[in-house]
Design a protein around this motif. Structure first.
Motif, PDB file in Angstrom:
ATOM      1  N   ASN A 110       0.825  -1.216   0.000  1.00 49.36           N
ATOM      2  CA  ASN A 110       0.000   0.000   0.000  1.00 49.36           C
ATOM      3  C   ASN A 110       0.855   1.261   0.000  1.00 49.36           C
ATOM      4  OD1 ASN A 110      -2.366  -1.510  -0.004  1.00 49.36           O
ATOM      5  ND2 ASN A 110      -2.521  -1.537   2.236  1.00 49.36           N
ATOM      6  N   GLU A 111       1.950   1.241   0.754  1.00 46.06           N
ATOM      7  CA  GLU A 111       2.840   2.407   0.787  1.00 46.06           C
ATOM      8  C   GLU A 111       3.459   2.653  -0.588  1.00 46.06           C
ATOM      9  OE1 GLU A 111       3.581   4.722   3.171  1.00 46.06           O
ATOM     10  OE2 GLU A 111       1.875   3.812   4.214  1.00 46.06           O
ATOM     11  N   VAL A 122      -3.463  -1.944 -12.836  1.00 47.64           N
ATOM     12  CA  VAL A 122      -2.075  -2.333 -12.573  1.00 47.64           C
ATOM     13  C   VAL A 122      -1.890  -2.606 -11.079  1.00 47.64           C
ATOM     14  CG1 VAL A 122       0.345  -1.630 -12.747  1.00 47.64           C
ATOM     15  CG2 VAL A 122      -1.271  -1.011 -14.555  1.00 47.64           C
ATOM     16  N   GLU A 123      -2.468  -1.769 -10.244  1.00 52.92           N
ATOM     17  CA  GLU A 123      -2.406  -2.005  -8.798  1.00 52.92           C
ATOM     18  C   GLU A 123      -3.022  -3.360  -8.455  1.00 52.92           C
ATOM     19  OE1 GLU A 123      -4.051   1.125  -6.474  1.00 52.92           O
ATOM     20  OE2 GLU A 123      -2.495   2.577  -7.027  1.00 52.92           O
ATOM     21  N   SER A 124      -4.137  -3.667  -9.096  1.00 49.41           N
ATOM     22  CA  SER A 124      -4.798  -4.949  -8.849  1.00 49.41           C
ATOM     23  C   SER A 124      -3.900  -6.113  -9.247  1.00 49.41           C
ATOM     24  CB  SER A 124      -6.113  -5.002  -9.631  1.00 49.41           C
ATOM     25  OG  SER A 124      -6.760  -6.237  -9.447  1.00 49.41           O
ATOM     26  N   SER A 125      -3.168  -5.973 -10.352  1.00 43.86           N
ATOM     27  CA  SER A 125      -2.265  -7.035 -10.805  1.00 43.86           C
ATOM     28  C   SER A 125      -1.120  -7.246  -9.815  1.00 43.86           C
ATOM     29  CB  SER A 125      -1.696  -6.694 -12.185  1.00 43.86           C
ATOM     30  OG  SER A 125      -2.721  -6.681 -13.155  1.00 43.86           O
ATOM     31  N   ILE A 126      -0.580  -6.144  -9.275  1.00 46.47           N
ATOM     32  CA  ILE A 126       0.495  -6.255  -8.284  1.00 46.47           C
ATOM     33  C   ILE A 126      -0.005  -6.968  -7.036  1.00 46.47           C
ATOM     34  CG2 ILE A 126       1.952  -4.921  -6.695  1.00 46.47           C
ATOM     35  CD1 ILE A 126       2.329  -2.890  -8.956  1.00 46.47           C
ATOM     36  N   LYS A 127      -1.204  -6.621  -6.598  1.00 44.29           N
ATOM     37  CA  LYS A 127      -1.770  -7.279  -5.405  1.00 44.29           C
ATOM     38  C   LYS A 127      -2.031  -8.762  -5.664  1.00 44.29           C
ATOM     39  CE  LYS A 127      -3.791  -3.105  -3.406  1.00 44.29           C
ATOM     40  NZ  LYS A 127      -5.036  -2.369  -3.062  1.00 44.29           N
ATOM     41  N   GLN A 128      -2.359  -9.099  -6.897  1.00 46.45           N
ATOM     42  CA  GLN A 128      -2.549 -10.497  -7.241  1.00 46.45           C
ATOM     43  C   GLN A 128      -1.228 -11.263  -7.163  1.00 46.45           C
ATOM     44  OE1 GLN A 128      -4.366 -11.186 -11.052  1.00 46.45           O
ATOM     45  NE2 GLN A 128      -4.525 -13.394 -10.741  1.00 46.45           N
ATOM     46  N   VAL A 129      -0.156 -10.638  -7.654  1.00 45.32           N
ATOM     47  CA  VAL A 129       1.161 -11.273  -7.542  1.00 45.32           C
ATOM     48  C   VAL A 129       1.529 -11.443  -6.068  1.00 45.32           C
ATOM     49  CG1 VAL A 129       3.615 -11.098  -8.094  1.00 45.32           C
ATOM     50  CG2 VAL A 129       1.911 -10.331  -9.769  1.00 45.32           C
ATOM     51  N   GLN A 130       1.253 -10.427  -5.257  1.00 41.53           N
ATOM     52  CA  GLN A 130       1.547 -10.526  -3.825  1.00 41.53           C
ATOM     53  C   GLN A 130       0.817 -11.709  -3.196  1.00 41.53           C
ATOM     54  OE1 GLN A 130       0.260  -7.253  -1.399  1.00 41.53           O
ATOM     55  NE2 GLN A 130       0.988  -8.214   0.493  1.00 41.53           N
ATOM     56  N   SER A 131      -0.418 -11.952  -3.626  1.00 42.42           N
ATOM     57  CA  SER A 131      -1.204 -13.053  -3.057  1.00 42.42           C
ATOM     58  C   SER A 131      -0.579 -14.415  -3.344  1.00 42.42           C
ATOM     59  CB  SER A 131      -2.635 -13.010  -3.599  1.00 42.42           C
ATOM     60  OG  SER A 131      -2.693 -13.441  -4.955  1.00 42.42           O
ATOM     61  N   HIS A 212       8.795 -18.226  -9.461  1.00 42.09           N
ATOM     62  CA  HIS A 212       9.371 -17.558  -8.297  1.00 42.09           C
ATOM     63  C   HIS A 212      10.098 -16.274  -8.699  1.00 42.09           C
ATOM     64  CE1 HIS A 212       9.611 -21.201  -5.317  1.00 42.09           C
ATOM     65  NE2 HIS A 212       8.421 -21.081  -5.876  1.00 42.09           N
ATOM     66  N   LEU A 213      10.791 -16.320  -9.829  1.00 42.90           N
ATOM     67  CA  LEU A 213      11.585 -15.172 -10.256  1.00 42.90           C
ATOM     68  C   LEU A 213      10.684 -13.983 -10.607  1.00 42.90           C
ATOM     69  CD1 LEU A 213      14.761 -15.651 -12.441  1.00 42.90           C
ATOM     70  CD2 LEU A 213      13.631 -13.473 -12.187  1.00 42.90           C
ATOM     71  N   ILE A 214       9.573 -14.248 -11.272  1.00 45.56           N
ATOM     72  CA  ILE A 214       8.624 -13.176 -11.588  1.00 45.56           C
ATOM     73  C   ILE A 214       8.085 -12.550 -10.303  1.00 45.56           C
ATOM     74  CG2 ILE A 214       6.381 -12.645 -12.612  1.00 45.56           C
ATOM     75  CD1 ILE A 214       6.971 -14.997 -14.594  1.00 45.56           C
ATOM     76  N   ILE A 215       7.708 -13.387  -9.354  1.00 44.16           N
ATOM     77  CA  ILE A 215       7.180 -12.891  -8.074  1.00 44.16           C
ATOM     78  C   ILE A 215       8.249 -12.071  -7.347  1.00 44.16           C
ATOM     79  CG2 ILE A 215       6.342 -13.594  -5.790  1.00 44.16           C
ATOM     80  CD1 ILE A 215       5.107 -16.078  -7.231  1.00 44.16           C
ATOM     81  N   ALA A 216       9.482 -12.593  -7.330  1.00 39.56           N
ATOM     82  CA  ALA A 216      10.569 -11.890  -6.648  1.00 39.56           C
ATOM     83  C   ALA A 216      10.830 -10.531  -7.287  1.00 39.56           C
ATOM     84  CB  ALA A 216      11.838 -12.735  -6.662  1.00 39.56           C
ATOM     85  N   LYS A 217      10.774 -10.452  -8.611  1.00 43.22           N
ATOM     86  CA  LYS A 217      10.972  -9.170  -9.292  1.00 43.22           C
ATOM     87  C   LYS A 217       9.907  -8.162  -8.870  1.00 43.22           C
ATOM     88  CE  LYS A 217      14.402  -8.434 -12.202  1.00 43.22           C
ATOM     89  NZ  LYS A 217      15.311  -7.280 -12.052  1.00 43.22           N
ATOM     90  N   CYS A 218       8.672  -8.622  -8.776  1.00 45.08           N
ATOM     91  CA  CYS A 218       7.586  -7.722  -8.389  1.00 45.08           C
ATOM     92  C   CYS A 218       7.758  -7.267  -6.941  1.00 45.08           C
ATOM     93  CB  CYS A 218       6.246  -8.435  -8.580  1.00 45.08           C
ATOM     94  SG  CYS A 218       4.816  -7.329  -8.605  1.00 45.08           S
ATOM     95  N   TRP A 219       8.135  -8.187  -6.064  1.00 45.46           N
ATOM     96  CA  TRP A 219       8.369  -7.837  -4.656  1.00 45.46           C
ATOM     97  C   TRP A 219       9.498  -6.826  -4.523  1.00 45.46           C
ATOM     98  CZ3 TRP A 219      12.537 -10.314  -1.525  1.00 45.46           C
ATOM     99  CH2 TRP A 219      12.526  -9.859  -0.200  1.00 45.46           C
ATOM    100  N   ILE A 220      10.541  -7.000  -5.323  1.00 44.92           N
ATOM    101  CA  ILE A 220      11.675  -6.079  -5.258  1.00 44.92           C
ATOM    102  C   ILE A 220      11.254  -4.666  -5.652  1.00 44.92           C
ATOM    103  CG2 ILE A 220      13.902  -5.520  -6.350  1.00 44.92           C
ATOM    104  CD1 ILE A 220      14.494  -8.555  -6.329  1.00 44.92           C
ATOM    105  N   ILE A 221      10.329  -4.544  -6.596  1.00 40.56           N
ATOM    106  CA  ILE A 221       9.802  -3.216  -6.941  1.00 40.56           C
ATOM    107  C   ILE A 221       9.265  -2.529  -5.689  1.00 40.56           C
ATOM    108  CG2 ILE A 221       7.984  -1.952  -8.155  1.00 40.56           C
ATOM    109  CD1 ILE A 221       8.124  -4.130 -10.345  1.00 40.56           C
ATOM    110  N   ILE A 222       8.437  -3.254  -4.947  1.00 36.74           N
ATOM    111  CA  ILE A 222       7.836  -2.696  -3.730  1.00 36.74           C
ATOM    112  C   ILE A 222       8.911  -2.333  -2.717  1.00 36.74           C
ATOM    113  CG2 ILE A 222       6.275  -3.197  -1.800  1.00 36.74           C
ATOM    114  CD1 ILE A 222       4.894  -2.880  -4.572  1.00 36.74           C
ATOM    115  N   GLU A 223       9.864  -3.226  -2.514  1.00 35.34           N
ATOM    116  CA  GLU A 223      10.947  -2.984  -1.562  1.00 35.34           C
ATOM    117  C   GLU A 223      11.765  -1.747  -1.937  1.00 35.34           C
ATOM    118  OE1 GLU A 223      12.465  -5.654   1.141  1.00 35.34           O
ATOM    119  OE2 GLU A 223      10.327  -5.193   1.250  1.00 35.34           O
ATOM    120  N   VAL A 224      12.141  -1.666  -3.208  1.00 37.68           N
ATOM    121  CA  VAL A 224      13.016  -0.572  -3.650  1.00 37.68           C
ATOM    122  C   VAL A 224      12.299   0.768  -3.563  1.00 37.68           C
ATOM    123  CG1 VAL A 224      14.206   0.407  -5.644  1.00 37.68           C
ATOM    124  CG2 VAL A 224      14.494  -2.016  -5.096  1.00 37.68           C
TER     125      VAL A 224
END
Length: 258
Positions: A110-111, A122-131, A212-224
């Motif tokens: 959310n942050e 696009v936000e919905s797609s990111i939340k889907q990857v997070q799930s 896993h790699l696709i999910i990790a890439k998306c998570w890294i976006i949020i982290e960065v």
């Protein structure tokens, strides 16, 4: 004497110092995880090159200076890159101290989404990857957690060394592979990385590792994004604008592989 501040995305202040006539790196305010890594874990991780511990003074960590920086292109060309990562991921060593607990929280998402201001779809797609993300954190493999090219270098004898260990913990090997892909990457880019890596470690299937790699890439976006803002990185707007441009197209290109 302070020679040069090297810190970028990390929270510790990092500089090159001269100690007893020898250059070393000083991390002021080093985390407990990284201190314990150098004190305890490093000696147990065979096949993984990390800097030698020179001195510890409270949370001031003095480690071997790795003199030669390396670009991502040069890193990818190193013959033992994937062998070293595979040795880490296959290690049976069990840390005797608390390691970094990697996770992808709703709060973090959310942050980051407030900052990125992306279209609702696009936000919905990111939340889907997070799930789907629990799979990359439930893996018991040891990982560096931060393998971007700025954390690697070579000794003068050309040995490749990974020197930032404050995110040492457990997770999917994909978390360590994701930063080795330029930008957000394509499915073809991921398959090349996976093909190189699985020559040394085939504990996960190529299909599972790709997911896993696709999910990790998306998570890294949020982290960065959250790190850029929380630490007021002077280049934050440049990176955030780039993400805004790239994320929608990237998500659309990878969604069918999840």
């Amino acid at each position: 004497m302070l020679v040069k501040d090297l810190s970028k995305m990390g929270s510790a202040r990092v500089s090159v110092e001269v100690l007893d006539g020898v250059d070393c790196v000083l991390k002021q305010g080093a985390s407990d995880v990284e201190i314990h890594f150098y004190q305890i874990a490093a000696q147990h991780l065979k096949g993984v090159n990390s800097p030698a511990l020179v001195k510890l003074d409270g949370h001031n960590l003095f480690i071997e200076h790795i003199p030669n920086r390396i670009s991502l292109q040069e890193l990818r060309a190193q013959p033992d890159l994937f062998a070293q990562l595979a040795s880490l991921h296959r290690s049976e060593y069990i840390p005797s101290f608390p390691v970094k607990q990697h996770q992808w929280t709703d709060e973090a998402t959310n942050e980051a989404l407030k900052i990125l201001n992306l279209p609702d779809s696009v936000e919905s797609s990111i939340k889907q990857v997070q799930s789907l993300s629990s799979c990359i954190f439930e893996c018991k493999n040891l990982i560096s957690g931060d393998t971007n090219d700025g954390n690697w270098g070579t000794r003068d004898n050309r040995e490749l060394v990974l020197f930032d260990w404050e995110r040492f913990g457990h997770g999917s090997p994909a978390i360590d592979l994701a930063p080795l892909v330029t930008g957000l990457g394509t499915i073809s880019d991921y398959k090349v990385i996976i093909g190189q890596y699985t020559q040394h470690n085939a504990s996960l299937s190529e299909t599972e590792l790709l997911r896993h790699l696709i999910i990790a890439k998306c998570w890294i976006i949020i982290e960065v994004v959250n790190i850029l803002v929380s630490r007021n990185n002077p280049e934050k707007e440049k990176y955030i604008d780039w993400y805004r441009t790239q994320i929608p197209r990237w998500l659309d290109s990878v969604k069918n592989w999840l």
